[in-house]
Design an enzyme around this catalytic site. Structure first.
Site, short mmCIF file in Angstrom:
data_model
loop_
_atom_site.label_atom_id
_atom_site.label_comp_id
_atom_site.label_asym_id
_atom_site.label_seq_id
_atom_site.Cartn_x
_atom_site.Cartn_y
_atom_site.Cartn_z
N HIS A 157 -9.10 -7.01 -9.35
CA HIS A 157 -9.47 -5.59 -10.16
C HIS A 157 -10.87 -5.42 -10.42
CE1 HIS A 157 -7.85 -2.71 -12.76
NE2 HIS A 157 -6.96 -3.19 -13.39
N ASP B 137 4.66 5.57 2.79
CA ASP B 137 5.77 5.31 3.69
C ASP B 137 5.15 5.00 4.97
OD1 ASP B 137 7.79 5.87 5.47
OD2 ASP B 137 8.03 7.96 5.06
#
Length: 334
Positions: free
Chosen positions: A21, A268
């Site tokens: 992070h 996708d």
């Protein structure tokens, strides 16, 4: 970054990732994943999809200036009344859950918060409360009620805020890195939070978020850069998966992150859109994320970890109060 692909006997699969992070935040991760999946499909990236890697534009002023604000987000959160040590609470058993809030329930909460502005707030509400603000406010209140502490018990919420558009000038659209800073609500007590309208809690959250102006952010950057050791400033919102004991937010406090607008469901790889995206690890008591739903029907998902002894009570309170308000609204119509 670590990536693990798990294939299931049904033919489905899960792509699990672990990222630092410190290096990347939600927006950067979403941009990276969408670029990755686009390349996996054999497409090429457009010029506006290329990452901007110059982190020096977030460098604090030289020479450093003293902070211009009281940065309460870097102070210790309140503890349970009568407790001076968090260790006992930190070692209690916790569990996690995923809740669904329908579009109708979200709109009901928005209607409730925006119909009754609370007079105690110094801030003038110039626009309706958002989906995040009302759902997070409801979540905060229900957690406090489930924990059933003294009415004078202090509590606060921490939120990671994207500062890209809050800086002047704004960061480049493709800025790749961690451009989030922590903000916290001003401390209030359980009694006020539960007795006053939902707009009171929503106002507390909005005050915390709108505090993050260009001047405030740059003051925070100077504050951080002036610390000899910044490790203590990371503990509030960095997950340390390698430790046996999780970070401790300080019961009775809550961390409520928002993934609502992150375009994760655009990914996708060539097999179709994902059916679910969420945090792989949620190991802090009071840690939660509000996320968009894969069905794109206006509903939201909430991933939450809470002390086990409070979870059942919390779920009951969370849905009962929404349903009661919904029934009242319907009865008025008829």
């Amino acid at each position: 970054m670590l990536v693990q692909v798990t294939r299931f006997s049904c033919g489905g699969l899960c792509v699990g990732t672990a990222m630092s992070h410190t290096v990347v935040d939600g927006w950067s991760a979403a941009k990276f994943f969408n670029a990755w999946t686009k390349l996996a499909r054999g497409d090429e990236l457009e010029a506006n999809e290329m990452p901007f890697h110059d982190r020096t534009i977030l460098r604090s002023s030289e020479p450093l200036l003293p902070p211009r604000f009281e940065h309460i987000e870097f102070t210790k959160p309140p503890l349970l009344l009568g407790h001076t040590d968090a260790k006992e609470q930190q070692m209690k058993e916790t569990c996690d859950t995923i809740l669904k809030v329908t579009k109708e329930q979200v709109e009901g909460l928005r209607k409730k918060a925006n119909e009754i502005p609370h007079q105690d707030m110094e801030m003038v509400v110039t626009r309706p409360y958002s989906r995040y603000e009302v759902v997070a406010s409801h979540l905060w209140r229900c957690i406090c009620k489930a924990r059933a502490s003294d009415n004078s018990q202090p509590t606060r919420v921490s939120v990671a805020v994207d500062i890209r558009s809050r800086l002047n000038p704004s960061l480049p659209a493709g800025y790749f890195g961690n451009a989030t800073l922590l903000t916290v609500t001003s401390t209030c007590v359980h009694g006020d939070l539960l007795s006053k309208p939902l707009s009171y809690a929503a106002g507390k959250l909005r005050e915390a978020i709108e505090r993050m102006t260009d001047e405030y952010v740059r003051s925070a950057l100077d504050f951080i850069a002036g610390q000899e050791d910044v490790s203590t400033l990371r503990g509030g919102f960095h997950i340390r998966a390698y430790t046996k004991t999780p970070n401790f937010l300080g019961n009775p406090n809550v961390s409520i992150g928002s993934w609502i607008n992150l375009p994760f469901y655009d990914m996708d790889y060539g097999w179709g859109k994902p059916i679910y995206i969420g945090p792989g690890l949620l190991n802090d008591d009071g840690k939660s994320f509000i996320m968009s739903s894969p069905t794109a029907d206006g509903s939201l998902l909430i991933a939450l970890r809470l002390q086990t002894e409070y979870m059942d009570s919390f779920k009951k309170i969370f849905y009962e109060s929404i349903d009661i308000d919904f029934i009242k609204a319907i009865s008025k119509i008829w």
